[in-house]
Design an enzyme around this catalytic site. Structure first.
Site, PDB file in Angstrom:
ATOM      1  CG  ASN A 225     -37.213 -13.402 -36.434  1.00 38.81           C
ATOM      2  OD1 ASN A 225     -36.924 -14.373 -37.288  1.00 38.81           O
ATOM      3  ND2 ASN A 225     -37.042 -12.360 -36.518  1.00 38.81           N
TER       4      ASN A 225
ATOM      5  CB  ILE B 144     -32.089 -18.148 -43.873  1.00 40.96           C
ATOM      6  CG1 ILE B 144     -32.815 -19.252 -43.352  1.00 40.96           C
ATOM      7  CG2 ILE B 144     -32.890 -17.225 -45.018  1.00 40.96           C
ATOM      8  CD1 ILE B 144     -33.323 -20.259 -44.335  1.00 40.96           C
TER       9      ILE B 144
ATOM     10  CE  LYS C  30     -32.786 -19.934 -32.820  1.00 47.34           C
ATOM     11  NZ  LYS C  30     -33.952 -19.128 -32.832  1.00 47.34           N
TER      12      LYS C  30
ATOM     13  CB  THR D 193     -30.160 -13.267 -42.487  1.00 46.13           C
ATOM     14  OG1 THR D 193     -29.410 -13.860 -41.684  1.00 46.13           O
ATOM     15  CG2 THR D 193     -31.438 -14.035 -43.172  1.00 46.13           C
TER      16      THR D 193
ATOM     17  CE1 TYR E  62     -29.299 -19.338 -33.477  1.00 41.35           C
ATOM     18  CE2 TYR E  62     -29.245 -21.631 -34.100  1.00 41.35           C
ATOM     19  CZ  TYR E  62     -29.553 -20.256 -34.346  1.00 41.35           C
ATOM     20  OH  TYR E  62     -30.178 -20.078 -35.386  1.00 41.35           O
TER      21      TYR E  62
HETATM   22  P1  NAP Z   1     -30.713 -11.188 -38.215  1.00 43.00           P
HETATM   23  O1  NAP Z   1     -30.580 -10.733 -39.543  1.00 43.00           O
HETATM   24  O2  NAP Z   1     -29.465 -10.955 -37.278  1.00 43.00           O
HETATM   25  O3  NAP Z   1     -31.820 -10.344 -37.421  1.00 43.00           O
HETATM   26  C1  NAP Z   1     -32.141 -10.623 -36.091  1.00 43.00           C
HETATM   27  C2  NAP Z   1     -32.796  -9.402 -35.518  1.00 43.00           C
HETATM   28  O4  NAP Z   1     -33.067  -9.606 -34.162  1.00 43.00           O
HETATM   29  C3  NAP Z   1     -31.608  -8.239 -35.573  1.00 43.00           C
HETATM   30  O5  NAP Z   1     -32.371  -7.018 -35.768  1.00 43.00           O
HETATM   31  C4  NAP Z   1     -31.209  -8.117 -34.078  1.00 43.00           C
HETATM   32  O6  NAP Z   1     -30.814  -6.859 -33.655  1.00 43.00           O
HETATM   33  C5  NAP Z   1     -32.376  -8.619 -33.519  1.00 43.00           C
HETATM   34  N1  NAP Z   1     -32.490  -9.016 -32.061  1.00 43.00           N
HETATM   35  C6  NAP Z   1     -31.266  -9.279 -31.299  1.00 43.00           C
HETATM   36  N2  NAP Z   1     -31.368  -9.426 -30.060  1.00 43.00           N
HETATM   37  C7  NAP Z   1     -32.585  -8.963 -29.900  1.00 43.00           C
HETATM   38  C8  NAP Z   1     -33.298  -8.706 -28.713  1.00 43.00           C
HETATM   39  N3  NAP Z   1     -32.982  -9.259 -27.423  1.00 43.00           N
HETATM   40  N4  NAP Z   1     -34.544  -8.266 -28.572  1.00 43.00           N
HETATM   41  C9  NAP Z   1     -34.929  -7.708 -29.934  1.00 43.00           C
HETATM   42  N5  NAP Z   1     -34.273  -8.057 -31.044  1.00 43.00           N
HETATM   43  C10 NAP Z   1     -33.349  -8.409 -30.945  1.00 43.00           C
HETATM   44  O7  NAP Z   1     -30.780 -12.751 -38.128  1.00 43.00           O
HETATM   45  P2  NAP Z   1     -31.793 -13.779 -38.963  1.00 43.00           P
HETATM   46  O8  NAP Z   1     -30.712 -14.371 -39.553  1.00 43.00           O
HETATM   47  O9  NAP Z   1     -32.913 -12.960 -39.361  1.00 43.00           O
HETATM   48  O10 NAP Z   1     -32.439 -14.638 -37.606  1.00 43.00           O
HETATM   49  C11 NAP Z   1     -33.892 -14.228 -37.268  1.00 43.00           C
HETATM   50  C12 NAP Z   1     -34.271 -15.482 -36.398  1.00 43.00           C
HETATM   51  O11 NAP Z   1     -34.041 -16.715 -37.212  1.00 43.00           O
HETATM   52  C13 NAP Z   1     -33.188 -15.769 -35.168  1.00 43.00           C
HETATM   53  O12 NAP Z   1     -33.926 -16.496 -34.104  1.00 43.00           O
HETATM   54  C14 NAP Z   1     -32.281 -17.191 -35.845  1.00 43.00           C
HETATM   55  O13 NAP Z   1     -31.581 -17.996 -34.708  1.00 43.00           O
HETATM   56  C15 NAP Z   1     -33.396 -17.835 -36.692  1.00 43.00           C
HETATM   57  N6  NAP Z   1     -32.674 -18.469 -37.799  1.00 43.00           N
HETATM   58  C16 NAP Z   1     -31.675 -17.969 -38.439  1.00 43.00           C
HETATM   59  C17 NAP Z   1     -31.221 -18.878 -39.465  1.00 43.00           C
HETATM   60  C18 NAP Z   1     -30.408 -18.441 -40.337  1.00 43.00           C
HETATM   61  O14 NAP Z   1     -29.598 -19.050 -41.011  1.00 43.00           O
HETATM   62  N7  NAP Z   1     -30.117 -16.986 -40.846  1.00 43.00           N
HETATM   63  C19 NAP Z   1     -31.562 -20.279 -39.559  1.00 43.00           C
HETATM   64  C20 NAP Z   1     -32.314 -20.547 -38.466  1.00 43.00           C
HETATM   65  C21 NAP Z   1     -32.837 -19.896 -37.581  1.00 43.00           C
HETATM   66  P3  NAP Z   1     -29.188  -6.747 -33.692  1.00 43.00           P
HETATM   67  O15 NAP Z   1     -28.598  -6.812 -35.189  1.00 43.00           O
HETATM   68  O16 NAP Z   1     -28.969  -5.432 -33.191  1.00 43.00           O
HETATM   69  O17 NAP Z   1     -28.764  -7.584 -32.896  1.00 43.00           O
END
Ligand code: NAP
Length: 254
Positions: free
Chosen positions: A90, A190, A161, A192, A157
């Protein structure tokens, strides 16, 4: 109710957002959890939340762009809990929001390294452990609706993806008879920290515009993603592999 009792789950990016929520849900449903993240404080907070709710969890500091660190992450699951049943790959970042010609190639590469190469590194480490078990295992890779359609200003991105879906299908074909199922989810937008940092939820006009791209005219909640992930991990999805499950409030229906 989906039960994952006695299973062991690895979650990357477990220190925030969707990863934290899913790690907590694995814990609530009876799985021991190894939460990995580059964010030590966030990852440790997730572990203490799981423990406070009566579950078992360990934090491991791991950057998914480094194959040695994803190997070490899986080693923690095997050493601490003896097996690996579920993995939610993730970890991801949003990256630059600029047209291609204005995007710094190094920034573009970083997004692809974390969001795509990170999923490859994670599966590279997880598959051996799962294939070595008679019961196999289940991997869920976190893509996005932007793994299926384009989005202006987010070329790295979107490319990463889309790549996650290709990796997922290939891994499913390679593992059709190993007992390991591999699927992807495609969340809509989402609520976040990633969206806040990307200027989407911090600006009401941008938020409105993004909400309007979903048929349900709202953002999703991390719990609406974690429930789909645990379902894919459960025996209720025993004939599902190589699939992409959109959990997107109708984003892709338009
Ligand atoms: P988030 O709240 O920013 O959480 C992502 C986590 O991953 C953070 O703790 C981040 O740490 C960590 N991270 C970043 N780079 C990393 C690395 N190289 N190795 C290990 N951990 C790492 O984001 P989220 O929205 O939950 O997103 C999680 C996933 O869902 C992502 O793949 C994102 O693309 C996907 N997604 C999100 C959405 C959305 O709308 N939120 C929609 C579709 C897909 P730091 O904060 O220190 O960088």
């Amino acid at each position: 109710m989906v039960e994952l009792s006695n299973g062991v789950a690895v979650v990357t990016g477990a220190g925030s957002g969707i990863g934290r929520q899913t790690a907590e849900e694995f814990g609530e449903r009876g799985a021991a959890v190894v939460g990995a993240d580059v964010d030590v404080e966030g990852g440790e907070e997730t572990v203490s939340r799981i423990e406070s709710a009566g579950g078992e969890a360990r934090f491991v500091e791991a950057d998914v762009t480094d194959p040695e660190q994803t190997e070490a992450m899986v080693a923690v699951a095997l050493e601490e809990f003896g097996r690996l049943d579920f993995a939610f790959n993730n970890a991801g970042i949003g990256g630059p929001q600029t047209p291609i010609q204005e995007t710094d190639p190094e920034d573009w590469q970083t997004v692809v390294d974390i969001n795509l190469v990170g999923v490859f590194n994670s599966m590279h480490a997880e598959l051996d452990a799962m294939q070595d078990q008679e019961e196999g295992g289940v991997i869920v890779n976190n893509s996005s609706v932007l793994g299926q359609v384009g989005f202006e200003g987010a070329s790295g991105y979107v490319a990463a993806k889309h790549g996650v879906l290709g990796l997922t299908k290939t891994a499913a074909l390679e593992n059709g008879e190993t007992g390991v199922r591999i699927n992807a989810i495609s969340p809509g937008f989402i609520d976040t920290p990633l969206l806040e940092e990307g200027g989407i939820t911090s600006d009401p006009a941008v938020r409105d515009a993004i909400e309007g791209r979903h048929a349900m005219n709202r953002l999703g909640d991390p719990a609406e993603i974690s429930s789909a992930v645990v379902w894919l991990c459960s025996d209720e999805a025993s004939f599902v592999t190589g699939e992409t499950l959109a959990v997107d409030g109708g984003y892709l229906s338009q």
